[in-house]
Design a protein around this motif. Structure first.
Motif, PDB file in Angstrom:
ATOM      1  N   VAL A 191      59.305  25.727  16.994  1.00  0.00           N
ATOM      2  CA  VAL A 191      57.693  25.587  17.669  1.00  0.00           C
ATOM      3  C   VAL A 191      58.299  24.227  18.313  1.00  0.00           C
ATOM      4  CG1 VAL A 191      55.795  25.044  17.525  1.00  0.00           C
ATOM      5  CG2 VAL A 191      56.697  26.595  15.592  1.00  0.00           C
ATOM      6  N   TYR A 192      57.752  24.270  19.981  1.00  0.00           N
ATOM      7  CA  TYR A 192      57.801  23.584  21.070  1.00  0.00           C
ATOM      8  C   TYR A 192      57.174  23.253  21.785  1.00  0.00           C
ATOM      9  CZ  TYR A 192      57.749  26.681  24.845  1.00  0.00           C
ATOM     10  OH  TYR A 192      57.090  27.738  25.435  1.00  0.00           O
ATOM     11  N   ASN A 193      57.167  21.890  21.828  1.00  0.00           N
ATOM     12  CA  ASN A 193      55.424  20.891  22.015  1.00  0.00           C
ATOM     13  C   ASN A 193      55.370  21.576  23.591  1.00  0.00           C
ATOM     14  OD1 ASN A 193      53.687  19.481  22.013  1.00  0.00           O
ATOM     15  ND2 ASN A 193      54.929  17.507  21.950  1.00  0.00           N
ATOM     16  N   PRO A 246      54.679  16.049  27.197  1.00  0.00           N
ATOM     17  CA  PRO A 246      55.998  15.603  26.768  1.00  0.00           C
ATOM     18  C   PRO A 246      56.144  14.947  24.936  1.00  0.00           C
ATOM     19  CG  PRO A 246      54.961  15.079  28.685  1.00  0.00           C
ATOM     20  CD  PRO A 246      54.113  16.031  27.910  1.00  0.00           C
ATOM     21  N   GLY A 247      57.195  14.900  24.327  1.00  0.00           N
ATOM     22  CA  GLY A 247      57.324  13.963  23.223  1.00  0.00           C
ATOM     23  C   GLY A 247      57.469  15.062  22.159  1.00  0.00           C
ATOM     24  N   SER A 248      58.034  14.239  21.175  1.00  0.00           N
ATOM     25  CA  SER A 248      59.103  15.399  19.827  1.00  0.00           C
ATOM     26  C   SER A 248      57.450  15.609  19.065  1.00  0.00           C
ATOM     27  CB  SER A 248      59.612  14.338  19.070  1.00  0.00           C
ATOM     28  OG  SER A 248      58.800  13.382  18.754  1.00  0.00           O
ATOM     29  N   LEU A 249      57.843  16.904  18.325  1.00  0.00           N
ATOM     30  CA  LEU A 249      56.890  17.790  17.783  1.00  0.00           C
ATOM     31  C   LEU A 249      57.111  17.240  15.918  1.00  0.00           C
ATOM     32  CD1 LEU A 249      54.106  18.968  17.194  1.00  0.00           C
ATOM     33  CD2 LEU A 249      55.882  21.578  18.489  1.00  0.00           C
ATOM     34  N   SER A 250      56.541  17.427  15.225  1.00  0.00           N
ATOM     35  CA  SER A 250      56.578  17.895  13.649  1.00  0.00           C
ATOM     36  C   SER A 250      54.882  17.595  13.180  1.00  0.00           C
ATOM     37  CB  SER A 250      57.210  16.406  13.247  1.00  0.00           C
ATOM     38  OG  SER A 250      56.198  15.162  13.696  1.00  0.00           O
ATOM     39  N   THR A 260      60.845  26.404   9.476  1.00  0.00           N
ATOM     40  CA  THR A 260      60.418  26.350  10.851  1.00  0.00           C
ATOM     41  C   THR A 260      60.759  25.282  11.525  1.00  0.00           C
ATOM     42  OG1 THR A 260      58.987  28.045  10.055  1.00  0.00           O
ATOM     43  CG2 THR A 260      58.700  26.079  12.136  1.00  0.00           C
ATOM     44  N   PHE A 261      61.067  24.728  12.247  1.00  0.00           N
ATOM     45  CA  PHE A 261      61.487  23.866  13.029  1.00  0.00           C
ATOM     46  C   PHE A 261      60.779  23.239  14.163  1.00  0.00           C
ATOM     47  CE2 PHE A 261      65.532  25.114  11.589  1.00  0.00           C
ATOM     48  CZ  PHE A 261      66.181  23.553  11.551  1.00  0.00           C
ATOM     49  N   GLY A 262      60.297  21.965  15.164  1.00  0.00           N
ATOM     50  CA  GLY A 262      59.743  21.297  15.325  1.00  0.00           C
ATOM     51  C   GLY A 262      60.713  20.802  16.328  1.00  0.00           C
ATOM     52  N   ILE A 263      60.241  21.245  18.224  1.00  0.00           N
ATOM     53  CA  ILE A 263      61.509  20.126  19.211  1.00  0.00           C
ATOM     54  C   ILE A 263      60.458  20.345  20.564  1.00  0.00           C
ATOM     55  CG2 ILE A 263      63.515  22.007  18.251  1.00  0.00           C
ATOM     56  CD1 ILE A 263      62.644  23.376  21.086  1.00  0.00           C
ATOM     57  N   SER A 264      60.641  18.799  21.347  1.00  0.00           N
ATOM     58  CA  SER A 264      59.956  18.273  22.025  1.00  0.00           C
ATOM     59  C   SER A 264      60.428  19.570  23.142  1.00  0.00           C
ATOM     60  CB  SER A 264      60.645  17.443  22.608  1.00  0.00           C
ATOM     61  OG  SER A 264      62.216  17.639  23.219  1.00  0.00           O
ATOM     62  N   ASN A 265      59.098  19.774  24.376  1.00  0.00           N
ATOM     63  CA  ASN A 265      58.898  20.461  25.266  1.00  0.00           C
ATOM     64  C   ASN A 265      60.149  20.410  26.155  1.00  0.00           C
ATOM     65  OD1 ASN A 265      58.156  20.397  28.589  1.00  0.00           O
ATOM     66  ND2 ASN A 265      56.572  21.760  27.196  1.00  0.00           N
ATOM     67  N   GLU A 266      60.576  18.708  26.375  1.00  0.00           N
ATOM     68  CA  GLU A 266      61.220  18.657  27.092  1.00  0.00           C
ATOM     69  C   GLU A 266      62.911  18.675  26.912  1.00  0.00           C
ATOM     70  OE1 GLU A 266      59.134  15.061  27.355  1.00  0.00           O
ATOM     71  OE2 GLU A 266      59.830  16.574  25.980  1.00  0.00           O
ATOM     72  N   ASP A 267      63.002  19.534  25.196  1.00  0.00           N
ATOM     73  CA  ASP A 267      64.765  19.974  25.035  1.00  0.00           C
ATOM     74  C   ASP A 267      64.293  21.544  25.320  1.00  0.00           C
ATOM     75  OD1 ASP A 267      65.760  17.562  24.500  1.00  0.00           O
ATOM     76  OD2 ASP A 267      65.469  18.145  22.072  1.00  0.00           O
ATOM     77  N   LEU A 294      47.061  19.763  10.541  1.00  0.00           N
ATOM     78  CA  LEU A 294      47.969  18.494  10.105  1.00  0.00           C
ATOM     79  C   LEU A 294      48.900  18.233  11.170  1.00  0.00           C
ATOM     80  CD1 LEU A 294      47.867  15.638   9.133  1.00  0.00           C
ATOM     81  CD2 LEU A 294      49.829  16.717   7.835  1.00  0.00           C
ATOM     82  N   ILE A 295      48.385  17.517  12.314  1.00  0.00           N
ATOM     83  CA  ILE A 295      49.608  17.445  13.347  1.00  0.00           C
ATOM     84  C   ILE A 295      49.852  15.634  12.648  1.00  0.00           C
ATOM     85  CG2 ILE A 295      49.862  16.685  15.763  1.00  0.00           C
ATOM     86  CD1 ILE A 295      49.264  19.677  15.277  1.00  0.00           C
ATOM     87  N   VAL A 296      51.591  15.798  12.470  1.00  0.00           N
ATOM     88  CA  VAL A 296      51.741  14.103  12.131  1.00  0.00           C
ATOM     89  C   VAL A 296      52.574  13.090  13.575  1.00  0.00           C
ATOM     90  CG1 VAL A 296      52.257  14.896   9.965  1.00  0.00           C
ATOM     91  CG2 VAL A 296      53.739  14.841  11.255  1.00  0.00           C
TER      92      VAL A 296
END
Length: 502
Positions: A197-199, A202-206, A219-226, A500-502
């Protein structure tokens, strides 16, 4: 002294139980006449020192080390030795004052997870921002899985968003609309071997997948930029050979809220305050929320020297980091009669961020239970009277006050900042470093004793003392409660267990 867990066995903890607040007849002619002075703001504040707060923080860090055997590093996440030790510390401290407080516990079950190892490779690179989601299952056989990266349409909330090529692939999904768990489940149903899942800003995502589903995939989270280079290549029709690996476990654990209420004071008119006793699994949580936990414990230890006219109720919530679980459960168990006894709730979470700003929740009566704005003004008046700047932050349901305001109880609180970016204007107001997070160690291993600003912590602990004393003395001028109806904006906030968004 018997320890907390020797009094309440782990098997007992597994069964939920509602707190029963005992009735206390303050007019009982058999009760001894108190010779203590009535609490005052100045007297209670005078007990607060940075030295004592630091001493407690050092002790809490030693407790967090009890989580090392299971997690490989200090942590106080629910279910860990570090959190059990935290509960014991709170309980044993309060039990010294059992003649002053009713001490009660409330047990409930929660889902927790532990990620032992993870790797994500998209093409020939590993995105720097890649983080496994909380409560993610492992990859198949806890081994590396291989497949092409496939772009999912829209936000991946509907089965129609997933192309037929999703089967056997790693799904790339945009954040938004539905929960992370719903996205992972939809990807699994479409045959994906993993999901990323990408943001959407801007910024990282968890985040967390919340309640386990047999269809969830690693499942992983990554930043919009990446995500941007991969989005471009996929839209250009390029194939991105990828791999994912997660070794994890997801399980149910029993955990506990602890509540201490003064035996003195009007039992039908209580000022309540709380902080969460748990940390994330990634670190010891000395700022988040050791500072709130310890501030409450320090104040509770000194309040015993004074009389109160209104009852004071302290709470230490479990499972905040899993989605405000403890506070949600507590409020859900209140009868209407018990709900109405709580005149207001004050939330204290992250009081000493290293790159701090003095933040006050912008709680307004127009969109929250009446009384929330009066509490907000108490905080700002304190900062102003001490020549300190402050800033308002959104009252958006991100911490444990949310269940209270949704059930008609006025609420508010203060903080010093988490992963937000400090502005040049705020540097003029508070000092620090522009462009850095308020807490550069937010939800990380480095949230240890070195990660607290003692000057800010002492100021805020004195403010918490002031808030306790002010309402323990009198509710004159504070709006009366007549209903449990919710005056808060009817929005489904993102920060509870399901979303939850941490």
């Amino acid at each position: 002294m018997k320890s907390f867990l020797s009094l309440i066995s782990l098997s007992t903890l597994a069964a939920s139980s509602a707190i029963q607040h005992p009735l206390h007849d303050v007019s009982d002619p058999q009760a001894p006449i108190s010779t203590k002075a009535l609490v005052s703001s100045r007297a209670l504040q005078d007990h607060i020192t940075a030295e004592n707060l630091l001493k407690r923080a050092k002790h809490l860090y030693e407790i967090a080390k009890l989580g090392t055997e299971q997690y490989g590093h200090p942590t106080r996440v629910i279910g860990s030795g570090g959190h059990i030790g935290t509960l014991e510390y709170i309980y044993e401290t309060l039990s010294e004052f059992s003649d002053y407080y009713y001490i009660s516990n409330q047990t409930f079950s929660a889902v927790v997870g532990d990620v032992f190892e993870s790797r994500l490779n998209l093409g020939d690179k590993s995105p720097a921002s890649a983080r496994p989601m909380s409560l993610t299952p492992p990859t198949k056989n806890r081994d590396v899985v291989y497949g092409p990266l496939v772009l999912v349409a829209n936000q991946g909330c509907d089965a129609s968003d997933y192309p037929s090529s999703t089967s056997g692939s790693i799904a790339l999904i945009l954040r938004g609309v539905c929960s992370f768990g719903a996205k992972s489940e939809a990807a699994g149903k479409a045959g994906a071997i993993a999901a990323v899942v990408y943001n959407n800003w801007p910024g990282s995502l968890s985040g967390t997948l919340e309640k386990p589903s047999k269809y969830h995939v690693a499942t992983f989270g990554i930043s919009n930029e990446d995500a941007q280079p991969y989005l471009k290549d996929l839209k250009d029709g390029k194939t991105i050979h990828s791999s994912a690996y997660i070794d994890s476990v997801v399980e149910d654990v029993a955990t506990v809220n602890i509540v201490a209420q003064t035996k003195g004071g009007d039992q039908d008119n209580c000022v309540m305050l709380g902080g969460h006793s748990d940390s994330v699994g990634e670190g010891p949580g000395i700022n988040d929320d050791g500072t709130g936990t310890l501030t409450l414990l320090e104040i509770a230890s000194h309040l015993v020297n004074y009389d109160v006219q209104n009852c004071v109720r302290f709470a230490w919530w479990a499972g905040e980091e899993e989605g405000l679980l403890g506070s949600d459960y507590y409020v859900s168990q209140l009868s209407e009669e018990e709900n109405l006894k709580i005149r207001l709730f004050m939330d204290y979470d992250m009081l000493a961020s290293p790159n701090y700003a003095y933040q006050v929740y912008d709680a307004r009566n127009a969109i929250n239970p009446v009384g929330s704005q009066e509490l907000r003004d108490l905080y700002t008046d304190f900062y102003t009277s001490h020549g300190l700047n402050y800033t308002y932050i959104p009252f958006d349901g991100r911490s444990d006050y949310d269940a209270f305001i949704k059930n008609g109880i006025p609420g508010g609180g203060i903080a010093t900042g988490a992963e937000g970016i400090k502005t040049p204007k705020e540097v003029e107001m508070f000092g620090g470093v522009a462009g850095d997070w308020y807490d550069p160690c937010y939800h990380q291993l480095c949230d240890d004793v070195s990660n607290v600003a003692l000057d800010a912590w002492e100021v805020n602990a004195k403010l918490v003392s002031h808030s306790v004393a002010a309402y323990a003395i009198s509710f004159d001028g504070f709006p009366k409660r007549t209903s449990i109806k919710n005056n808060a904006v009817g929005e489904d906030y993102l920060y509870h267990g399901p979303k939850l968004i941490v």
